[in-house]
Design a protein around this motif. Structure first.
Motif: not given
Length: 523
Positions: A439-444, A481-484, A451-458
């Protein structure tokens, strides 16, 4: 002459029948067909099952979520936790007869880390990873990394399996062409008939651990001569074959057959709990219009109602949740309501309003629908209907799962063979660790379809990687989770059980989130 030939054929068959009858064979039907043989380049679940048959890992996770040495004899950690030394068990061999060496492990880890987010974070924190001798290798870190063992024992997709260095040095974006593992079974590619069956023979070179089998850990003792993965796309045909004894094991029971199979003494239906369960997901292409616009993703998020998606599965009472909004499994230790405010007031009316605010003009939305999957066929049809009710112009493209999975890797516009959304499922075991949670680990991650990409998640993932305190880890997991939910990486479709079923003469089945075939016997 014809009578003589027939008699000769019958005599020949009689001569070989006793030898065949003595073989201990398990005939298995997976939910999706095996097509890709490299567990580094795909997230298809059939390839994960293949991987644990043929390959082995340095660390294994047990049924309680604990990580144990598997190929490793053990490890030592310096007081500052910056130097990790690992030692292989003695006598490990690959299926081609060559010994497993530390150099093979270093090459395998590096290839895996080029493709997988948790591995990439591990090596990003590293100064060096090198072999010390034939059985020992060392990881030196520039800064503490809190999940070294969890990374090497990651059970989820893109698995850190060990290969010979000469194979592992191949590019990570292309599937290897030679299958040489050190796992409990042998795969002979020349016997593989795609669309029909894949055969796995007991590996006489495999050295199981002494401990009892537990999940992916412990002694992977093979008590069968052969496992056959049989391609059988039609769900009713699978059930008939299981009932008739022509199949021994179904990875997932078509849900409307569960009660019928439970009433049969000849069949055992597994009981899934906790992280053994699954989550329905709607994967989103963030690169291609219209879902490169976050307002459109939020409209999609509002449109998907979990209660109807779960009802489509036809599960018996108590086997599905009407709503589960956590990315960590609703009965898991990290379950949280962080970020779920986005779902207040959600529904078709809210989705319509959001679409209007976003200025949607009725552009086609391509949904990849996997008709042959017992899980994805019903959930995909309901999700498509919910999207249409909300006002999306849905173009359903129906195929088998493997075809859809290949197309899901395309970044092309929809008019050139691309896609917008695809129903998938996640295994609960893959959601335990936030740094490995898809859900979040493959960010960017360029290799992550969607291909989801979110700077806060990184930033949160990097902070979590160096945080050892459990309370701080949990707080960061909540922020992730909130960022997701804010970025709408995916849309959650609900949590449910998807049990396996097998003939009751099959014993020793190791309970886990996906099928493993060591420890199994035939009565």
């Amino acid at each position: 002459m014809r009578r003589m030939l027939l008699a000769a054929a019958l005599l020949a068959a009689a001569a070989v029948a006793p030898a065949r009858a003595e073989e201990k064979v398990l005939r298995v039907s997976l939910n999706t067909e095996l097509q890709v043989l490299d567990p580094i380049v795909t997230t298809i679940n059939a390839t994960r099952v293949f991987a644990y048959l043929v390959f082995d890992t340095l660390v294994g996770i047990d049924s309680k979520g604990a990580y144990r040495p598997q190929m490793l004899e053990g490890w030592e950690v310096s007081p500052d936790r910056l130097t990790w030394r690992f030692r292989l068990r003695e006598g490990l061999e690959f299926s081609d007869g060559t010994p497993v060496t530390a150099a093979d492990c270093v090459a395998s880890i590096k290839r895996w880390a080029r493709r997988e987010s948790l591995g990439a974070q591990l090596l990003r924190a590293a100064d060096s990873l090198q072999a010390l001798d034939a059985r020992s290798f060392e990881l030196r870190l520039r800064e503490p990394f809190a999940f070294v063992i969890e990374a090497l024992g990651k059970p989820g997709h893109t698995i850190p399996v060990m290969m010979p260095a000469r194979i592992a040095e191949a590019p990570a974006d292309k599937a290897v062409t030679e299958i040489v593992g050190s796992g409990p079974f042998l795969f002979r590619r020349e016997e593989w008939r795609p669309g029909d069956r894949a055969l796995f023979h007991r590996n006489p070179r495999y050295r199981p651990r002494a401990e009892p089998a537990d999940g992916l850990a412990g002694g992977k003792v093979v008590k069968l001569d052969r496992v056959e993965l049989v391609s059988m796309p039609d769900q009713a045909t699978r059930i008939s074959a299981l009932m008739a004894g022509e199949l021994d094991f179904l990875e997932i029971v078509p849900f409307h057959f569960i009660d019928r199979l439970r009433r049969s003494r000849a069949i055992t239906v597994a009981n899934q709990r906790g992280v053994e369960q699954m989550v329905a997901i709607l994967s989103i292409n963030h690169l291609t219009p219209p879902f490169n616009d976050i307002r459109m993703r939020r409209a999609l998020q509002a449109a998907i109602g979990q209660a109807d998606v779960m009802a489509s599965l036809g599960l018996p009472a108590g086997m599905a949740m009407e709503q589960c909004l956590t990315i960590y499994m609703c009965d898991g230790p990290l379950a949280t309501e962080a970020g779920t405010e986005a779902y207040r007031g959600a529904g078709i009316a809210r989705a319509r309003a959001l679409l209007q605010e976003a200025g949607y003009k009725g552009e086609p939305v391509v949904l990849l629908h996997s008709e042959s999957s017992a899980l994805l066929n019903p959930t995909g049809l309901v999700m498509a209907d919910q999207m249409r009710q909300a006002g999306f112009n849905v173009d359903v493209r129906t195929s088998d799962y493997a075809t859809a999975a290949v197309r899901r890797m395309s970044k092309a516009p929809v008019e050139q063979g691309g896609w917008n959304v695809m129903p998938i499922v996640w295994n609960g075991i893959d959601l335990v660790n936030p740094l490995a949670n898809p859900a979040v680990a493959n960010n960017c991650n360029e290799f992550n379809s969607g291909w989801h990409c979110d700077e806060q998640t990184t930033a949160l993932l990097r902070e979590l990687a160096v945080t050892a305190d459990p309370a701080a880890q949990k707080a960061l997991a909540e922020k992730l989770q909130a960022a997701f939910h804010r970025n709408v990486n995916y849309v959650l479709g609900g949590q449910f059980a998807a049990p396996a079923a097998y003939r009751s003469e099959v014993t020793g089945v190791v309970p886990f989130a996906f099928p493993v075939f060591w420890n199994i016997e035939r009565r």
